[in-house]
Motif scaffolding. Sequence first.
Motif, PDB file in Angstrom:
ATOM      1  N   GLN A  82     -19.063  10.869   3.741  1.00  0.00           N
ATOM      2  CA  GLN A  82     -20.039  11.707   3.045  1.00  0.00           C
ATOM      3  C   GLN A  82     -21.370  11.650   3.778  1.00  0.00           C
ATOM      4  N   THR A  83     -22.141  12.715   3.660  1.00  0.00           N
ATOM      5  CA  THR A  83     -23.473  12.752   4.262  1.00  0.00           C
ATOM      6  C   THR A  83     -24.428  13.497   3.340  1.00  0.00           C
ATOM      7  N   HIS A  84     -25.712  13.155   3.427  1.00  0.00           N
ATOM      8  CA  HIS A  84     -26.741  13.800   2.606  1.00  0.00           C
ATOM      9  C   HIS A  84     -28.015  13.899   3.430  1.00  0.00           C
ATOM     10  N   GLN A  85     -28.726  14.995   3.262  1.00  0.00           N
ATOM     11  CA  GLN A  85     -29.960  15.229   4.013  1.00  0.00           C
ATOM     12  C   GLN A  85     -31.065  14.252   3.636  1.00  0.00           C
ATOM     13  N   GLY A  86     -31.017  13.726   2.417  1.00  0.00           N
ATOM     14  CA  GLY A  86     -32.121  12.904   1.931  1.00  0.00           C
ATOM     15  C   GLY A  86     -33.229  13.783   1.388  1.00  0.00           C
ATOM     16  N   TYR A  87     -34.304  13.155   0.948  1.00  0.00           N
ATOM     17  CA  TYR A  87     -35.381  13.896   0.284  1.00  0.00           C
ATOM     18  C   TYR A  87     -36.568  14.227   1.187  1.00  0.00           C
ATOM     19  N   ARG A  88     -36.668  13.566   2.336  1.00  0.00           N
ATOM     20  CA  ARG A  88     -37.884  13.718   3.133  1.00  0.00           C
ATOM     21  C   ARG A  88     -37.657  14.374   4.491  1.00  0.00           C
ATOM     22  N   ARG A  89     -36.430  14.762   4.783  1.00  0.00           N
ATOM     23  CA  ARG A  89     -36.121  15.417   6.052  1.00  0.00           C
ATOM     24  C   ARG A  89     -35.865  16.901   5.825  1.00  0.00           C
TER      25      ARG A  89
ATOM     26  N   LEU B  87     -17.031   0.016   6.839  1.00  0.00           N
ATOM     27  CA  LEU B  87     -18.115   0.957   6.554  1.00  0.00           C
ATOM     28  C   LEU B  87     -18.902   1.255   7.811  1.00  0.00           C
ATOM     29  N   LEU B  88     -18.970   2.533   8.188  1.00  0.00           N
ATOM     30  CA  LEU B  88     -19.831   3.006   9.255  1.00  0.00           C
ATOM     31  C   LEU B  88     -20.970   3.757   8.590  1.00  0.00           C
ATOM     32  N   CYS B  89     -22.213   3.566   9.042  1.00  0.00           N
ATOM     33  CA  CYS B  89     -23.320   4.245   8.379  1.00  0.00           C
ATOM     34  C   CYS B  89     -24.492   4.451   9.325  1.00  0.00           C
ATOM     35  N   SER B  90     -25.304   5.439   8.985  1.00  0.00           N
ATOM     36  CA  SER B  90     -26.572   5.650   9.685  1.00  0.00           C
ATOM     37  C   SER B  90     -27.647   4.809   9.019  1.00  0.00           C
ATOM     38  N   ASP B  91     -28.825   4.733   9.657  1.00  0.00           N
ATOM     39  CA  ASP B  91     -29.879   3.870   9.119  1.00  0.00           C
ATOM     40  C   ASP B  91     -30.490   4.408   7.829  1.00  0.00           C
ATOM     41  N   GLY B  92     -30.139   5.635   7.463  1.00  0.00           N
ATOM     42  CA  GLY B  92     -30.593   6.161   6.184  1.00  0.00           C
ATOM     43  C   GLY B  92     -30.027   5.396   5.007  1.00  0.00           C
ATOM     44  N   LEU B  93     -28.895   4.703   5.212  1.00  0.00           N
ATOM     45  CA  LEU B  93     -28.347   3.859   4.158  1.00  0.00           C
ATOM     46  C   LEU B  93     -29.008   2.491   4.163  1.00  0.00           C
TER      47      LEU B  93
ATOM     48  N   LEU C  94     -30.705   7.402  -2.198  1.00  0.00           N
ATOM     49  CA  LEU C  94     -31.559   8.457  -2.745  1.00  0.00           C
ATOM     50  C   LEU C  94     -32.485   7.907  -3.826  1.00  0.00           C
ATOM     51  N   GLU C  95     -31.956   7.041  -4.669  1.00  0.00           N
ATOM     52  CA  GLU C  95     -32.768   6.443  -5.727  1.00  0.00           C
ATOM     53  C   GLU C  95     -33.880   5.563  -5.146  1.00  0.00           C
ATOM     54  N   ALA C  96     -33.619   5.018  -3.943  1.00  0.00           N
ATOM     55  CA  ALA C  96     -34.629   4.176  -3.289  1.00  0.00           C
ATOM     56  C   ALA C  96     -35.658   5.005  -2.525  1.00  0.00           C
ATOM     57  N   GLY C  97     -35.521   6.322  -2.562  1.00  0.00           N
ATOM     58  CA  GLY C  97     -36.497   7.190  -1.918  1.00  0.00           C
ATOM     59  C   GLY C  97     -35.903   8.243  -1.013  1.00  0.00           C
ATOM     60  N   GLY C  98     -34.680   8.035  -0.527  1.00  0.00           N
ATOM     61  CA  GLY C  98     -34.039   9.023   0.341  1.00  0.00           C
ATOM     62  C   GLY C  98     -34.910   9.392   1.518  1.00  0.00           C
ATOM     63  N   SER C  99     -35.457   8.385   2.202  1.00  0.00           N
ATOM     64  CA  SER C  99     -36.442   8.620   3.253  1.00  0.00           C
ATOM     65  C   SER C  99     -35.848   9.167   4.546  1.00  0.00           C
ATOM     66  N   ASP C 100     -34.514   9.155   4.676  1.00  0.00           N
ATOM     67  CA  ASP C 100     -33.876   9.611   5.909  1.00  0.00           C
ATOM     68  C   ASP C 100     -32.554  10.271   5.558  1.00  0.00           C
ATOM     69  N   ASN C 101     -31.935  10.907   6.544  1.00  0.00           N
ATOM     70  CA  ASN C 101     -30.574  11.394   6.371  1.00  0.00           C
ATOM     71  C   ASN C 101     -29.656  10.189   6.120  1.00  0.00           C
ATOM     72  N   ILE C 102     -28.660  10.371   5.292  1.00  0.00           N
ATOM     73  CA  ILE C 102     -27.768   9.273   4.906  1.00  0.00           C
ATOM     74  C   ILE C 102     -26.330   9.677   5.188  1.00  0.00           C
ATOM     75  N   THR C 103     -25.620   8.894   5.975  1.00  0.00           N
ATOM     76  CA  THR C 103     -24.213   9.178   6.254  1.00  0.00           C
ATOM     77  C   THR C 103     -23.400   7.900   6.141  1.00  0.00           C
ATOM     78  N   VAL C 104     -22.262   8.004   5.456  1.00  0.00           N
ATOM     79  CA  VAL C 104     -21.366   6.870   5.282  1.00  0.00           C
ATOM     80  C   VAL C 104     -19.932   7.311   5.528  1.00  0.00           C
ATOM     81  N   VAL C 105     -19.180   6.507   6.257  1.00  0.00           N
ATOM     82  CA  VAL C 105     -17.755   6.723   6.478  1.00  0.00           C
ATOM     83  C   VAL C 105     -17.057   5.415   6.146  1.00  0.00           C
ATOM     84  N   GLY C 106     -15.979   5.496   5.383  1.00  0.00           N
ATOM     85  CA  GLY C 106     -15.303   4.277   4.969  1.00  0.00           C
ATOM     86  C   GLY C 106     -13.804   4.344   5.167  1.00  0.00           C
ATOM     87  N   ALA C 107     -13.194   3.171   5.306  1.00  0.00           N
ATOM     88  CA  ALA C 107     -11.739   3.033   5.371  1.00  0.00           C
ATOM     89  C   ALA C 107     -11.357   1.771   4.628  1.00  0.00           C
TER      90      ALA C 107
END
Length: 235
Positions: A6-13, A183-189, A220-233
């Motif tokens: 899943q991925t999300h743009q976040g609130y500030r980008r 879990l693979l993730c971007s720094d937005g998480l 997002l609840e913590a501010g969503g300061s960046d794009n957020i992407t997570v991949v899991g297995a």
Amino acid sequence: MKTAGQTHQGYRRENNEDNYYIQQFTDGSCLFAVADGMGGEIGGDMASGLAVEALNGCKRPSGNINSYLIELIRNAHDLVQKKVRDQPEYQGMGSTMVLAYVRKRLLYWAHVGDSRLYLFREGNLMRITQDHTIPGQLLAEGEITEEEAEKHHMRNLLLKCVGCRECEPDAGTFMMKPGDILLLCSDGLYGDVPGSGIAQILGAGDNLEEQLKALIDAALEAGGSDNITVVGAKV
């Protein structure tokens, strides 16, 4: 093995510069990737998109799998650099890239940049990759603590990346166990959700898609300061 992303743009980008990739092969093995672009609104999205594009149609790895994953990252690096040569207006763009390949509970990984690979096992969250940043290097050398690294003023300055002057990936392998979550993730998480929070969410319930959504919701609840992407297995 269950997989999801899943991925999300976040609130500030103004746009989403993250991309992810999941490919399952006929033998049941899987390849996963997360790429987080940099270089401005157009350039960041372009760089991470090219990094993921380099994976399209890739064959099931054989031989030395870690070397194969490193080659995939270098192919992405070449693709980004070629784009910059052809269109100089993209000068300065680049992307992180973290790859994971799972076959019969063996996990092979390679990465460059500061997108991360975590292993959640029996309630414990373990970070597998080392950030290619100044604080990441200082942490690896024992000069600073994890908490100091997370707050370091140079934490967003990459020393290596896809498209940068230097792109020398790290790689490794280990055995997974039943119940493990990758879990693979971007720094937005992890920039907005501490490791304890990530562990708490992954330890709650057993629906992988719902767990990944909960991770994004927490960021997002913590501010969503960046794009957020997570991949899991999950094994």
